[in-house]
Write a protein that holds these residues in place. Structure first.
Motif, PDB file in Angstrom:
ATOM      1  N   GLY A  22      44.937  52.477  39.642  1.00 25.07           N
ATOM      2  CA  GLY A  22      43.727  53.443  39.557  1.00 25.07           C
ATOM      3  C   GLY A  22      42.957  52.690  40.836  1.00 25.07           C
ATOM      4  O   GLY A  22      41.661  53.091  41.546  1.00 25.07           O
ATOM      5  N   ALA A  23      43.214  50.963  40.861  1.00 28.44           N
ATOM      6  CA  ALA A  23      42.054  50.385  42.138  1.00 28.44           C
ATOM      7  C   ALA A  23      42.236  51.092  43.714  1.00 28.44           C
ATOM      8  O   ALA A  23      41.771  51.092  43.974  1.00 28.44           O
ATOM      9  N   LEU A  24      44.069  51.544  43.829  1.00 29.24           N
ATOM     10  CA  LEU A  24      43.892  51.871  44.982  1.00 29.24           C
ATOM     11  C   LEU A  24      43.542  53.241  45.322  1.00 29.24           C
ATOM     12  O   LEU A  24      43.681  53.176  46.063  1.00 29.24           O
TER      13      LEU A  24
ATOM     14  N   SER B 160      31.754  46.384  57.609  1.00 33.88           N
ATOM     15  CA  SER B 160      32.223  47.930  58.218  1.00 33.88           C
ATOM     16  C   SER B 160      32.982  48.060  59.536  1.00 33.88           C
ATOM     17  O   SER B 160      33.021  49.436  59.585  1.00 33.88           O
ATOM     18  N   ARG B 161      33.324  47.002  59.811  1.00 39.03           N
ATOM     19  CA  ARG B 161      34.409  47.009  61.233  1.00 39.03           C
ATOM     20  C   ARG B 161      35.732  47.021  61.016  1.00 39.03           C
ATOM     21  O   ARG B 161      36.942  46.385  61.269  1.00 39.03           O
ATOM     22  N   LEU B 162      35.940  46.262  59.271  1.00 39.37           N
ATOM     23  CA  LEU B 162      37.332  45.736  58.361  1.00 39.37           C
ATOM     24  C   LEU B 162      38.164  46.641  58.265  1.00 39.37           C
ATOM     25  O   LEU B 162      38.728  46.957  57.300  1.00 39.37           O
ATOM     26  N   PRO B 163      37.305  48.065  57.984  1.00 38.09           N
ATOM     27  CA  PRO B 163      38.047  49.258  56.604  1.00 38.09           C
ATOM     28  C   PRO B 163      40.119  49.246  56.918  1.00 38.09           C
ATOM     29  O   PRO B 163      40.312  49.326  56.016  1.00 38.09           O
ATOM     30  N   GLY B 164      40.084  49.530  58.306  1.00 38.52           N
ATOM     31  CA  GLY B 164      41.533  48.869  58.717  1.00 38.52           C
ATOM     32  C   GLY B 164      42.085  48.162  58.101  1.00 38.52           C
ATOM     33  O   GLY B 164      42.885  48.184  57.691  1.00 38.52           O
ATOM     34  N   MET B 165      41.597  46.994  57.850  1.00 35.10           N
ATOM     35  CA  MET B 165      42.446  45.815  57.306  1.00 35.10           C
ATOM     36  C   MET B 165      42.474  45.689  56.144  1.00 35.10           C
ATOM     37  O   MET B 165      44.151  45.410  55.467  1.00 35.10           O
ATOM     38  N   ILE B 166      41.533  45.995  55.361  1.00 34.05           N
ATOM     39  CA  ILE B 166      41.827  46.382  54.275  1.00 34.05           C
ATOM     40  C   ILE B 166      42.765  47.362  53.730  1.00 34.05           C
ATOM     41  O   ILE B 166      43.061  46.746  52.020  1.00 34.05           O
ATOM     42  N   ALA B 167      42.902  48.484  54.197  1.00 36.27           N
ATOM     43  CA  ALA B 167      44.308  49.592  54.039  1.00 36.27           C
ATOM     44  C   ALA B 167      44.896  48.902  54.363  1.00 36.27           C
ATOM     45  O   ALA B 167      46.149  49.203  53.875  1.00 36.27           O
ATOM     46  N   ALA B 168      45.307  48.460  55.197  1.00 38.12           N
ATOM     47  CA  ALA B 168      46.450  47.787  55.551  1.00 38.12           C
ATOM     48  C   ALA B 168      46.776  47.181  54.656  1.00 38.12           C
ATOM     49  O   ALA B 168      47.755  47.199  53.915  1.00 38.12           O
ATOM     50  N   ALA B 169      46.061  45.837  54.120  1.00 36.26           N
ATOM     51  CA  ALA B 169      46.207  45.080  53.368  1.00 36.26           C
ATOM     52  C   ALA B 169      46.525  45.314  51.430  1.00 36.26           C
ATOM     53  O   ALA B 169      47.520  45.508  51.297  1.00 36.26           O
ATOM     54  N   ALA B 170      45.880  47.003  51.584  1.00 30.73           N
ATOM     55  CA  ALA B 170      46.107  47.724  49.681  1.00 30.73           C
ATOM     56  C   ALA B 170      47.488  47.881  50.071  1.00 30.73           C
ATOM     57  O   ALA B 170      47.779  48.276  48.979  1.00 30.73           O
ATOM     58  N   LEU B 171      47.903  48.382  51.375  1.00 35.40           N
ATOM     59  CA  LEU B 171      49.502  49.119  51.665  1.00 35.40           C
ATOM     60  C   LEU B 171      50.105  47.781  51.326  1.00 35.40           C
ATOM     61  O   LEU B 171      51.424  47.959  50.954  1.00 35.40           O
ATOM     62  N   ALA B 172      49.844  47.245  52.075  1.00 32.13           N
ATOM     63  CA  ALA B 172      51.112  45.793  51.586  1.00 32.13           C
ATOM     64  C   ALA B 172      51.182  45.481  50.301  1.00 32.13           C
ATOM     65  O   ALA B 172      52.464  45.162  49.683  1.00 32.13           O
TER      66      ALA B 172
END
Length: 243
Positions: free
Chosen positions: A214-216, A87-99
């Motif tokens: 769709g996954a993103l 729950s404290r890692l949404p930014g890291m998940i978003a960064a990986a998705a954008l990368a």
């Protein structure tokens, strides 16, 4: 490879959101209504994306929604969301998705399903482990490292042309600010951090629409709901403290 990564990130985003919703279970009715409205808007975006695309877009959305639903079911069945880890890692998940969007590759639902299966197993294993980063200096160093990684991703996106690159660069700027805030101030400004992470989540939604993934798209919507829940909880806690 990167389609498998998108499937895995979709699972992680759903788990992180369920953890955030459980942790924010005591929020007011008004703020809870806002969460429902965000979810409804996300559903409309999903339907519009599927309706506006061809057969491949519909298949991609079905697979993405299946991944998200399966992750939510497994999370609820085995209580993965009871011990917050992501729950404290949404930014890291978003960064990986954008990368992942920097590597152009056709959408492959089968690869996304494989990545999602691995992520579900990893999340289940992670929920059984007992560890926490209690050293403030180590946590600060990790946030500085994440800010550096976001800077690298932003630089790589800046070498590309088009609106997609602008969206990614702006999202990386928000995430850099978020990680620097966490590194320098710790958990003092959770409302600001959740707002910046939420901006990055909305960027993932935009990139998912443009890239036709769709996954993103589902990943971004899930992260946006989780960030909104964290922000609502932070604002309510601040209001209670002020009283």
């Amino acid at each position: 490879m990167f389609d498998a990564l998108d499937g895995a990130l979709c699972v992680l985003a759903v788990v992180a959101t369920m953890e955030a919703l459980r942790a924010s279970g005591g929020i007011s009715a008004a703020r809870r209504r806002v969460l429902w409205e965000i979810g409804a808007m996300g559903a409309l975006v999903v339907l519009a994306h599927a309706a506006g695309g061809g057969t491949s877009a519909v298949l991609s959305m079905i697979v993405a929604l299946g991944i998200a639903g399966g992750a939510a079911a497994v999370c609820a069945r085995f209580g993965i969301d009871r011990a917050p880890r992501l729950s404290r890692l949404p930014g890291m998940i978003a960064a990986a998705a954008l990368a992942s969007t920097l590597f152009a590759k056709p959408d492959e639902p089968v690869a996304a399903l494989i990545g999602a299966s691995v992520a579900v197993a990893g999340a289940a294993l992670l929920s059984r482990l007992r560890f926490a980063i209690k050293d403030a200096s180590l946590a600060s160093s990790l946030h500085f490292a994440c800010a550096g990684a976001c800077a690298v991703i932003g630089y790589a996106a800046g070498q590309e042309a088009g609106a997609l690159a602008v969206v990614i660069v702006s999202a990386m700027g928000a995430l850099i600010f978020s990680h620097l805030t966490m590194a320098l101030a710790g958990p003092v400004w959770p409302g600001l951090v959740s707002t910046l992470d939420g901006f990055a989540a909305c960027s993932v939604v935009a990139v998912g629409i443009v890239a036709g993934s769709g996954a993103l798209l589902v990943t971004g919507i899930a992260l946006a709901i989780g960030c909104a829940a964290s922000h609502a909880s932070a604002m309510q806690s601040r209001a209670s403290y002020s009283k």
